[in-house]
Design a protein around this motif. Structure first.
Motif, PDB file in Angstrom:
ATOM      1  N   GLN A   1       0.556  -1.129   0.095  1.00  0.00           N
ATOM      2  CA  GLN A   1       0.109  -0.239  -0.099  1.00  0.00           C
ATOM      3  C   GLN A   1       0.947   1.221   0.048  1.00  0.00           C
ATOM      4  O   GLN A   1       0.615   2.280  -0.759  1.00  0.00           O
ATOM      5  N   ILE A   2       2.028   1.438   0.852  1.00  0.00           N
ATOM      6  CA  ILE A   2       2.851   2.575   0.893  1.00  0.00           C
ATOM      7  C   ILE A   2       3.437   2.568  -0.652  1.00  0.00           C
ATOM      8  O   ILE A   2       3.680   3.810  -0.871  1.00  0.00           O
ATOM      9  N   ASP A   3       4.002   1.627  -1.178  1.00  0.00           N
ATOM     10  CA  ASP A   3       4.561   1.710  -2.440  1.00  0.00           C
ATOM     11  C   ASP A   3       4.017   2.572  -3.380  1.00  0.00           C
ATOM     12  O   ASP A   3       4.221   3.299  -4.249  1.00  0.00           O
ATOM     13  N   ALA A   4       2.373   2.411  -3.583  1.00  0.00           N
ATOM     14  CA  ALA A   4       1.657   3.037  -4.211  1.00  0.00           C
ATOM     15  C   ALA A   4       1.741   4.716  -4.206  1.00  0.00           C
ATOM     16  O   ALA A   4       1.189   5.339  -4.885  1.00  0.00           O
ATOM     17  N   PHE A   5       2.106   5.303  -2.758  1.00  0.00           N
ATOM     18  CA  PHE A   5       2.102   6.869  -2.595  1.00  0.00           C
ATOM     19  C   PHE A   5       3.572   7.255  -2.207  1.00  0.00           C
ATOM     20  O   PHE A   5       3.722   8.337  -1.977  1.00  0.00           O
ATOM     21  N   ALA A   6       4.387   6.238  -1.802  1.00  0.00           N
ATOM     22  CA  ALA A   6       5.612   6.765  -1.232  1.00  0.00           C
ATOM     23  C   ALA A   6       6.423   7.859  -2.063  1.00  0.00           C
ATOM     24  O   ALA A   6       7.353   8.546  -1.560  1.00  0.00           O
ATOM     25  N   ASP A   7       6.264   7.706  -3.324  1.00  0.00           N
ATOM     26  CA  ASP A   7       7.017   8.848  -4.215  1.00  0.00           C
ATOM     27  C   ASP A   7       6.270  10.108  -4.255  1.00  0.00           C
ATOM     28  O   ASP A   7       6.945  10.981  -4.856  1.00  0.00           O
ATOM     29  N   ALA A   8       5.290  10.089  -3.947  1.00  0.00           N
ATOM     30  CA  ALA A   8       4.234  11.258  -3.978  1.00  0.00           C
ATOM     31  C   ALA A   8       4.609  12.455  -2.946  1.00  0.00           C
ATOM     32  O   ALA A   8       4.515  13.703  -3.173  1.00  0.00           O
ATOM     33  N   GLY A   9       5.118  11.980  -1.842  1.00  0.00           N
ATOM     34  CA  GLY A   9       5.268  12.872  -0.685  1.00  0.00           C
ATOM     35  C   GLY A   9       4.180  13.360   0.061  1.00  0.00           C
ATOM     36  O   GLY A   9       4.205  14.089   0.896  1.00  0.00           O
TER      37      GLY A   9
END
Length: 416
Positions: free
Chosen positions: A149-157
């Motif tokens: 789940q975190i992988d899906a938004f980790a790069d968005a900040g």
């Protein structure tokens, strides 16, 4: 309480005037959605530890507000049965099978709908199945899906930790426990939410859940695995098809909705308290103590449905008639001034809250939920450096149904 109708008219049971002579409060509608705690406290002042209320469709019930009276009801199934077949309003035909309350309070062939020996037989199968499931890597599954789940938004900040994380993590873990495909879990999140919310969509979404779980049960008869569904099918208690499906539904809805709500509330508490956040990141604070605090102050279920008076009786200074429905006010009971005169006093180490119910129907899967929350918080804090709220804490809001109050959103920012 009397049986004399208001305004001099004959009124059937099940209508708003069933609690005659009193001003009855609705546990649904705009006020209930925005200020449930305010309603509980007003009812406590007006009626004491038990108060007459109306549920969706103006169905009458009694809400138990006092801590000790909640314990009395939960711990005494002979007086307060879980069997909805004795519910007078249903028995007398005032509540149709199509009523949106039925998915939450109606009778089913599962352990929480029965007492005595039938309950012990079915409860044993559920307890054994959950024990086996908890020994097969719940924490490993939670770690895997938390990272996914975190992988899906980790790069968005930035992210919304309700919609992007807490709403899905418990259900994804449950798909592994039950033996469901992961894709089904995402569909079931919406359906579980609608069943608790009530309204026109409750029955349709309940039917969707039952269809998915019925198909799962048939599949596991020919393709058994190391999962909860297979454990129920193979248990010596000899559960039939309907009993297996009803228990899968029970575990799915109860485990997902309570764990997702509790996870969101724990994250909310951590992110609005710098000392707690620092303590968890450094390892000086144990997440279980934060979970315990949330279970006292904002339990995942505010109101627990469905106990029915087995005979005429007195409780909290009120006369309850045989067959009338009582609701357990878990949130109200946890802040009862008689047991918590100062809610600011720390409750660390005190596990006597009502959040997981009590008595013979106490939640059998609470350890699984605790594991999901501990892993979910730990992985999140160590994956996202500089995690912080993206809005002032006073802008955060909740929306309640009769049964629960859920955080609307939890927007955060973090370093990438």
């Amino acid at each position: 309480m009397t049986d004399q109708p208001l305004n001099g008219t004959d009124a059937p049971r099940g209508c708003p005037v069933a609690h005659a002579g009193v001003d009855v409060t609705r546990l649904y509608g705009p006020e209930a959605e925005t200020d449930p705690q305010g309603i509980y406290e007003r009812l406590r002042k007006e009626h004491g530890s038990i108060a007459p209320v109306l549920l969706e469709g103006d169905v009458p019930a009694w809400l138990v507000l006092g801590y000790r009276d909640n314990r009395r009801v939960l711990d005494n199934p002979r007086q307060f049965s879980r069997d909805a077949r004795i519910w007078r309003d249903w028995r007398e035909g005032h509540i149709p099978e199509t009523h949106p309350l039925i998915p939450m309070v109606g009778w089913r062939p599962d352990c929480i709908s029965q007492d005595g020996e039938p309950h012990r037989r079915l409860r044993g199968a559920v307890t054994d199945g959950l024990l086996a499931a908890s020994s097969r890597g719940v924490r490993r599954h939670a770690t895997f899906f938390a990272n996914k789940q975190i992988d899906a938004f980790a790069d968005a900040g930035r992210a919304d930790l309700v919609a992007d994380y807490a709403e899905y993590l418990p259900m994804l873990v449950l798909t592994r426990i039950l033996g469901l495909p992961t894709a089904e879990g995402r569909r079931l999140v919406e359906s579980c939410a609608q069943v608790l919310k009530g309204g026109e969509g409750a029955l349709e979404h309940n039917d969707r859940i039952m269809q998915i779980l019925s198909e799962l049960t048939e599949r596991k008869r020919t393709e058994p695995g190391a999962d909860f569904t297979t454990a129920l099918l193979e248990h010596p208690a000899g559960l039939d098809h309907d009993e297996v499906v009803s228990h899968l539904r029970l575990v799915l809805i109860a485990a997902h909705t309570t764990t997702s709500n509790l996870l969101a509330r724990v994250l909310h508490l951590v992110l609005t308290d710098a000392a707690r956040l620092a303590g968890l990141v450094s390892g000086q604070l144990n997440i279980s103590s934060v979970v315990e605090e949330v279970m006292w102050d904002t339990p995942p279920l505010s109101v627990l449905p469905g106990r029915f008076a087995a005979s005429d009786l007195e409780i909290g200074g009120h006369h309850i008639q045989e067959g009338e429905m009582l609701l357990l006010g878990l949130a109200a009971g946890n802040v009862d001034p008689e047991v918590r005169p100062d809610t600011g006093v720390a409750v660390q180490g005190n596990q006597s809250h009502l959040a997981f119910s009590s008595g013979p129907h106490e939640c059998p899967g609470q350890n699984i939920g605790q594991s999901i929350i501990e892993i979910g918080v730990d992985v999140l804090l160590h994956r996202l450096p500089g995690l912080r709220l993206a809005v002032p804490s006073e802008e955060l809001s909740s929306t309640a149904s009769t049964w629960e109050s859920r955080l609307d959103r939890l927007p955060v920012e973090f370093s990438v």
